[in-house]
Design a protein around this motif. Structure first.
Motif, mmCIF file in Angstrom:
data_model
loop_
_atom_site.group_PDB
_atom_site.id
_atom_site.type_symbol
_atom_site.label_atom_id
_atom_site.label_comp_id
_atom_site.label_asym_id
_atom_site.label_seq_id
_atom_site.Cartn_x
_atom_site.Cartn_y
_atom_site.Cartn_z
ATOM 1 N N ILE B 309 -5.641 -2.881 0.102
ATOM 2 C CA ILE B 309 -4.271 -2.971 0.608
ATOM 3 C C ILE B 309 -4.167 -4.103 1.621
ATOM 4 C CG2 ILE B 309 -2.543 -1.756 1.992
ATOM 5 C CD1 ILE B 309 -2.773 -0.652 -0.775
ATOM 6 N N LEU B 345 1.988 -0.946 -4.497
ATOM 7 C CA LEU B 345 2.595 -1.533 -3.305
ATOM 8 C C LEU B 345 3.729 -2.490 -3.679
ATOM 9 C CD1 LEU B 345 1.881 -1.755 -0.221
ATOM 10 C CD2 LEU B 345 0.689 -3.830 -0.800
ATOM 11 N N LEU B 362 0.787 5.272 2.142
ATOM 12 C CA LEU B 362 -0.575 4.991 1.666
ATOM 13 C C LEU B 362 -1.617 5.739 2.505
ATOM 14 C CD1 LEU B 362 -0.134 1.161 1.115
ATOM 15 C CD2 LEU B 362 -0.645 2.810 -0.676
#
Lengths: 277, 448, 393, 429
Positions: B309, B345, B362
């Motif tokens: 991420i 995302l 998340l």
């Protein structure tokens, strides 16, 4: 005079942009995303192809996006990527009867006829250890530039296969390989084989048995992958298929988008003139 | 002096803890796990030993009394200066390797331009280096690969643009050089760096110069003290690859259980979220493991997820938590598959969700997965200790605290800033026990 | 204000509220309306609802937790290679959301649901739990006799639970109620197939799901209302491909996935969602021995699904082909839940039959909490593109 | 001849006998066509071997073929082939190995060709996938198929209605189909005779399995038992050869018991029995020896396993009964391990933990097999709760080499053994 169309293919690894006048290809751009905003890169590509073709924004009849380009504000329309890869594939190689697109996350096998009509297709699902993104991560880790992956892979004598299906765990597999002093080419080839094996599986599921298979997408120019794919086809005794690449394979999606854009533009114009009449 | 060392070779980071005969922690060291496990273990150990020296500096200086009141500032400055010295040495090394690699790469006509650009890049990197280690400066990571990498990326993009060069080429040079540099252990240089750092510190804190001798002497004597590696225990994901005999290896489950018990003697349940695995461990009041569960063959929801991420968002791992803390709502994220995290995302961003709200989602997703593994191991009992790299992330902690309360009611939740060292601490304690309780000989630790 | 135009919206928002209510408020309300009322849950796929109804109880469809339920405890019971529905169902149970049920019936679907029946016995010791075995032999004298025994057992159990035996009279009355319900659902499907733009599947689906928690009589009325309301407004007709969706007979896709299929250019003209309501394909005999009637309907006139055995090779795929032909579909979308043994093992057989009949198809997998719709849109979109752009060529 | 040599010869006897049996069966299958014999295929749980023998079928068991191919490292390719032919990654790898083998030209594990079966006896016992498996084979190869639906013990018991249903199917469906395909008339006395043989072998198998109650256990009740159950669960139950095999085997095991010896593994004898375990779930076949070695190296002996009951639970008293042949066949099918409900399975494991004095339970969760695996984590928790003994969980697959991660399994096993050891030392303080 033929219309000007622009095709923009936003993948998860790179943004590809092409400019067409009718069937004539005038300009192209490819920009790796590498932690940048794809939407900005799309705009940048758009401006750059116009500049290269010495045209202005107002000259463009249709801007078509594909891939993850549904949110490009300045686009006229969007096409689904298998539709565009099929069309772009036949444009690049009229012999192509299947297009294999290996993107950063998903792989797709598209079985097409001589006009670029999609007959059937299959996409990878879940768990991406065989994906382009994975290969790129590993290459970075090994200190290998993307352009060199293929050359190195082709020198491998004892490819080491990656067993994990989960990409994260596969990373560890690779790290273990390095610590076991497995040579870089053998690791890369191992990944190529596992990717090729997945792609052959996809191809078989589409039902194609003979003809030319064109690799498209970001990894199409990876000679190691192409070699592994050809070997897998032989191993799997699918001798009717020949895998090839094209120097412009990476642009297939964008080309397809631009060509479909032209098709839609003519259609729309037709409708408009009919409405006016 | 006798030192008992635990090394926890994790999938993303390698940690080491050094304790003394009275089981006090002397130092902790951490590095990123790399392809070469021996190197990772050596570097972590070396870092822990450096920390131990700083610990001893502090003790010795306190005893000397020369820095009344200014001791902590002095030590902090000294440490920053030491890091800077280390960084500069590695940077110089990297420059050299990069230079060599340009020569070897097939850049053709561009090679000259790349070489010139490199000189410029490294010049800028060297110049800005002190600001990276200035008081209060925020770094994305503490590891050379990450610091140098992120700065190199930023600086070289600019340099490439100015020079009309392909950015890719500069990246390529970095990629092929960093692995060589990060696999080098600069053990011999430590003493020299410490002394050089000391001189820098005197410059930075001119007020201390008048006690220079009163400071230099105790430091020199600490530097001269031999830290004996009395017994080493290895654990963690990569433990099987450590060059240790079986005697010196313990499963990470046992080490985490014991480590958590040492930090918090009333611990009953331990959660450890590491890079590639999540462990839920139940221990009894002696720190003995009663049962455990780990994630299965899918690494969904592990620490590495946050790494992906961070990459996707072009942020440092340390920055994710603070961003998530700004959320005003939590977007529901269902996929904890690491590789697809980026796709999810982008999906959410394109739907117009705010970055911080997605981040909160998340973090919650990871913790939900951990909650399931905890439930699998028999649930959460009082006291509950959260360890591993993710325990440093405030957003993860917030999500965990909330979910624990919702599902198990009020109980004591132990989270320690040093919790990433839990496994290594357990290992060090096993090392201590082996010698002090079981009378094991301090047999040689590392085969060649 | 209730103008004709927003009657559809009204119905659908009610259904949507029922669908999103993971606390089963409608069931609680029904039970509270009269003392001593009981509710019995059933998982997807067929169980004889008539018997539950005849015992004066409310049959409640438990179709998993969807994509809005946070699964924590349920995940503790299942490995990652097991489908989603049992874990979200366990979550619903362990968080007390199913406390309003007085029992659970587990249909003969697959090994996962079968095993769940035993787990439920252990986890919910005070509740009535039964695994409903259905015969895979379709002779009245062999499988039929066994099935009647099986149903008889349920009938006796529920009679005990209700405090009074379930009479033949009551059973016949329930058969009449369910015949009307089945008729309404058949009408709904026929209407959507005829005018898919008027009754989008996202709406039809919500309407069907309402039947999980409403008494059949009320649900029948609701379906009639919806059909009547649909006719009062004209919605734009789009140039979409007509498809049959097969595979989701147990674990349900998220509503977003159904919408994504439609948004990417497909009209769903038949499907396997909520097959439980359509399992018996036509009317059950309303006179005579009700158990015989139910058995005969099951053995000889029930839907074909991958959880059922096809006694003869030539029977395979008949139901799907019929769906395609009778609904005028242009293609088939195989949407199977990940790790769903019945649907995924059946798929190659059905695909071979479709290929033989030159019916195009595409396939993908989902989970009830699938969050990423991009790959779904891409596949369904390409499928629709290829039908639309090329069908005339 | 000294005793050591004699022992060695004895040990080889049972193994050799078994090997010969298996090879002969594959040979019989390979030559069935030339000898004008019809070929049947059926599944291990609820396999009606005695009945099939009454019709002179050469008998194939697709699960066994798949596992043999797995042990010979051939299954990976077969599974890939089946997946390329359109089968999902998610489904049972036994099915895919079988279909893959057919796609590759139907060469069996021993290299002998395997004929396509003339009849598929779909003994639908304890596994949903069986049904689809034979539907798939039927669709592709047009084989005659007969279904024997064995109801599940959802309530934890066999009701008369369930038994009657199975018997009725045997009489009205199975036997007439077998007669039709084979051309042989059914003779119930012949069936009785085979069942009498079965009983003898069953007695000895139970003795062998229960020898593990002794300390040290002379056998491994999981890895070793896989061999011991072979003839009984496959094409040989009811044959005098099987009876001989079990006589020989029992004599060997008895000898080891007298000598207080531990189990023999492919790597040699286990010197010291450090951990006694009960195992739930099938083994992994593609890395069978490596897997076993991970236990043997640590001195871990499996004293009882549920997998050794997958083709029939004999140790709680069930025997084939020649006096009630069809009823007893029905009861046999209904009683297989995977046809038991969850409370029964948990009771059984707890009983093993107690009777075999085990230190803990290990669950090997198999991706392919939902019948075994769905809900095993509840088993784990319940057994821990009821016995107070620690349980552990690992994940592998039957014949898909992609799903055996040696490092992963070893890590968990090591942690588990170290935990048992640590607890034990703590308990001794």
């Amino acid at each position: 005079m033929s219309e000007i169309t622009i095709g923009i293919d936003i993948g998860s690894g790179a943004v590809k942009t092409v400019l067409f006048r009718g069937e004539q290809w005038l300009a192209k751009r490819v920009e790796r995303i590498r932690r940048r905003d794809p939407l900005e890169l799309a705009r940048q590509g758009f401006d750059e192809v116009l500049e290269e073709a010495k045209l202005k924004e107002k000259d463009v009849s249709y801007t078509a996006t594909t891939g993850e380009g549904e949110n490009v504000k300045f686009a006229t329309g969007h096409f689904y990527s298998m539709t565009t890869h099929a069309r772009g594939g036949v444009y690049l190689n009229p012999e192509a009867r299947a297009v294999v697109d290996i993107g950063a996350l998903n792989g797709r096998a598209i079985y097409i006829d001589e006009r670029g009509k999609v007959l059937s297709y299959k996409m990878t699902s879940q768990c991406a250890s065989g994906s382009g993104q994975f290969l790129e991560n590993i290459a970075r880790y090994l200190g290998v530039a993307v352009e060199e992956i293929g050359t190195l892979s082709k020198t491998s004598k004892n490819p080491e296969k990656v067993s994990s299906i989960c990409a994260v765990l596969a990373e560890t597999d690779v790290i273990n390989m390095v610590s076991r002093a497995i040579a870089t080419p053998d690791i890369l080839k191992g990944i190529h084989i596992s990717m090729a094996s997945r792609l052959v599986k996809l191809l078989k599921v589409t039902g194609i048995t003979k003809g030319t298979v064109l690799l498209t997408g970001g990894l199409a120019l990876d000679a190691g992958l192409l070699a592994a794919l050809q070997e897998e086809l032989v191993n799997e005794k699918i001798s009717g298929l020949t895998a090839v690449s094209h120097p412009d394979s990476i642009h297939a999606g964008a080309i397809g988008a631009a060509l479909w854009g032209a098709f839609r533009h003519r259609k729309l114009a037709e409708l408009q003139s009919r409405a006016a009449a | 002096m006798k030192c008992f060392i635990g090394i926890d070779l994790g999938s993303t980071t390698t940690k080491a803890v050094v304790i003394d005969e009275s089981r006090s922690v002397l130092g902790r060291g951490i590095t990123n796990s790399r392809s070469n496990y021996d190197t990772a273990a050596s570097i972590a150990k070396q870092e822990a030993m450096v920390a131990a020296r700083f610990h001893l500096f502090r003790e010795a200086l306190a005893k000397g009394g020369a820095l009344n009141g200014g001791l902590e500032d002095f030590i902090a400055q000294l440490e920053r200066d030491f890091r800077l010295e280390q960084f500069l040495e590695q940077l110089a090394d990297l420059e050299q390797v990069c230079g060599r690699n340009v020569a070897n790469a097939r850049f053709g006509d561009a090679a000259k331009g790349v070489a010139a650009a490199l000189v410029e890049v490294f010049k800028r990197l060297r110049e800005e280096a002190p600001t990276l280690f200035a008081p209060g400066a925020k770094r994305k990571s503490d590891f050379f690969r990450d610091i140098a990498g992120s700065r190199y990326l930023a600086v070289s993009e600019q340099v490439a643009k100015d020079a009309g060069l392909r950015y890719d080429m500069l990246l390529n040079v970095f990629d092929r050089s960093i692995i060589e540099v990060e696999n080098r252990v600069y053990a011999d240089a430590v003493k020299g760096h410490l002394l050089d750092a000391l001189e820098r510190t005197f410059v930075a804190l001119p007020g201390t110069r008048k006690f220079a001798e009163k400071i230099r002497n105790p430091i020199q004597s600490v530097i001269d003290t031999a830290l004996e590696e009395t017994y080493v225990v290895g654990t963690g994901y990569g433990r099987a690859r450590l060059p240790f005999s079986k005697e010196h290896i313990r499963s990470e489950i046992l080490c985490h259980g014991l480590g958590a018990h040492v930090m918090y003697p009333s611990t009953a349940t331990v959660l450890d979220i590491g890079g590639q695995d999540t462990k839920a461990i139940q221990v009894d009041k002696h720190g003995i493991v009663e049962s455990f569960q780990m994630n299965d063959r899918c690494a969904a929801g592990c620490g590495r997820y946050l790494g992906y991420i961070a990459d996707e968002m072009n942020m440092g791992l340390h920055e994710l938590g603070p961003l998530a803390m700004k959320a005003t709502k939590t977007v529901r994220i269902n996929s904890t598959c690491t590789v697809f995290a980026g796709a999810e995302l982008r999906d959410r961003l394109s739907l117009g969700e705010k970055r911080e709200d997605i981040m909160a989602g998340l973090h919650r997703a990871i913790i939900l997965r951990a909650m399931s593994i905890l439930a699998r191991s028999g649930g959460i009992r009082n006291e509950f200790t959260f360890t591993g790299g993710v325990a440093k992330n405030e957003a993860a902690v917030k999500a965990l605290t909330g979910l624990v309360r919702e599902n198990y009611g009020e109980l004591t939740l132990n989270i320690n800033p040093d919790s990433i060292y839990t496994g290594a601490l357990g290992g060090a304690t096993f090392a201590w026990r082996a010698v002090m309780e079981e009378g094991k000989a301090a047999e040689h630790r590392e085969a060649a | 204000m209730s103008t004709k135009e927003n009657r559809v919206t009204e119905i659908i928002s009610r259904c949507s509220a029922l669908f999103e209510d993971l606390e089963f408020g409608a069931v609680k309300k029904w039970k509270a309306a009269a003392p001593g009322r009981k509710a019995i849950g059933y998982m997807p796929v067929y169980v004889p609802h008539e018997i539950v109804h005849a015992a004066g109880m409310l049959p409640v469809g438990i179709f998993g937790g969807g994509d809005q339920l946070e699964v924590i405890q349920g995940d503790a019971y299942y490995q990652s290679y097991i489908c989603r529905i049992p874990r979200s169902t366990v979550e619903l149970g362990l968080t007390g959301r199913l406390d309003c049920l007085d029992g659970m019936l587990f249909p003969s679907t697959c090994d996962v649901i079968r095993n769940l029946s035993g787990m439920w016995q252990i986890m919910f010791k005070n509740k009535y739990v039964r695994y409903v075995d259905v015969p895979q032999d379709y002779d009245d004298a062999v499988g039929g006799q066994f099935y009647i025994h099986e149903m008889q057992q349920i009938r006796e159990d529920l009679g005990k639970l209700a405090g009074r035996p379930v009479t033949d009279e009551a059973l016949r009355a329930s058969i009449v109620v369910y015949n009307a319900h089945r008729k309404a659902i058949r009408d709904l499907y026929a209407y959507r197939a005829a005018k898919p733009w008027q009754a989008p599947t996202a709406e039809v689906y919500l309407l069907l799901r309402a039947g999980c928690v409403l008494p059949p009589e009320e649900h029948t009325r609701l379906v009639h209302d919806y059909l009547a309301a649909c006719e009062t407004q004209q919605r734009p007709k789009r140039d979409n491909a007509r498809v049959v969706v097969t595979g989701p007979f147990c674990e349900q896709p998220p509503l977003g996935l159904i919408k994504s299929i439609e948004m990417s250019g497909c009209y769903i003209v038949d499907d396997e969602f909520m097959l439980a309501f359509r399992w018996l394909m036509d009317e059950v005999e309303e006179t005579g021995d009700p158990m015989q009637a139910l058995s005969k309907a099951f053995l000889h006139r029930s839907a074909q699904s991958s959880s059922k055995y096809d006694a003869r090779k030539e029977d395979k795929g008949r139901f799907l082909l019929h769906q395609v032909k009778s609904r005028g579909a242009e293609g088939v979308v195989f949407a199977a839940p990940s790790f769903c043994d019945p649907a995924l093992l059946e798929r190659p057989m059905l695909q071979e039959i479709l290929a033989r009949h030159k019916i195009p198809y595409t396939a993908f997998k989902y989970a009830e909490n699938t969050g990423q719709m991009a790959p779904i849109r891409e596949q369904a979109g390409t499928f629709a593109d290829s039908i639309k752009l090329w069908s005339a060529a | 001849m000294n005793t050591a040599v004699k022992k060695q010869v004895q040990k080889e006897d049972a193994m050799w006998l078994q090997k010969e049996l298996i090879n002969r069966n594959y040979h019989e299958l390979a030559t069935a066509r030339e000898h004008n014999r019809k070929v049947s295929a059926t599944f291990v749980p609820g396999n009606l071997n005695e009945l099939l023998m009454c019709f002179d079928f050469a008998r194939s068991l697709p699960e066994t073929n798949a596992l043999q191919n797995g042990m010979r490292k051939k299954s990976g390719k077969m599974i890939m082939d089946a997946e390329r032919d359109g089968h999902s990654e998610d489904v049972c790898t036994y099915v895919k190995a079988d279909l893959g083998m057919m796609l590759q030209g139907q060469v069996g594990p021993t290299g002998d060709p395997l004929p396509h079966p003339d009849i598929l006896l779909l003994s639908y016992t304890g596994c949903f996938t069986f049904m689809k498996w034979f539907e798939l084979v039927r669709q592709k190869y047009n084989c005659e198929t007969v279904m024997l639906h064995v109801p599940y013990q959802g309530d934890g018991k066999v009701s008369p209605a369930m038994r009657d249903y199975v018997v009725k199917q045997l009489k009205e469906k199975v036997i007439p189909s077998l007669e039709k395909v084979s051309g042989v008339k059914f003779d119930i006395d012949r069936l009785r005779q085979y069942m009498r043989e079965s009983v003898k072998a069953e007695e000895n198998l139970v003795r062998v399995l229960q020898s593990a109650k002794q300390r040290p256990s002379p056998i491994d009740g999981y890895f070793g038992a896989v061999y011991y159950i072979g003839p009984m669960f496959t094409a040989f139950r009811g044959m005098p050869e099987a009876t001989r095999y079990y006589d020989t085997l029992w004599a060997e095991v008895e000898q080891r018991m007298r000598e207080k010896k531990g189990p023999v593994t492919p790597e040699g004898e286990i010197a010291e029995e450090k951990y006694r375990l009960v195992v739930e779930g099938p083994p992994n076949w593609t890395s069978f020896r490596d897997f076993w070695k991970m236990f043997a190296d640590e001195g871990a002996v499996v004293v009882a396993s549920t997998y050794a009951k997958v083709g029939g639970v004999y140790d709680f008293g069930f025997r084939h009964d020649p006096e009630r042949p069809l009823e007893s066949l029905a009861e046999y099918c209904l009683g297989c391990y995977t046809n038991l409900n969850f409370p029964q399975r948990i009771d059984m494991i707890c009983r093993y933990m107690d009777e075999y004095q085990a230190d803990g339970l290990l669950i090997n969760s198999i991706k392919s097999c939902n019948s075994f695996s769905a809900g095993q984590l509840l088993i784990l928790r319940e057994v821990e709760k009821r016995t107070g003994k620690p349980a552990a969980f690992i994940e592998t697959d039957l014949v898909d080499p992609r799903y055996f991660s040696a490092a992963n399994v070893k890590n968990r096993l090591e942690s588990y053994f170290q935990m048992i050891k640590q607890k034990r030392t703590a308990g001794a303080h």
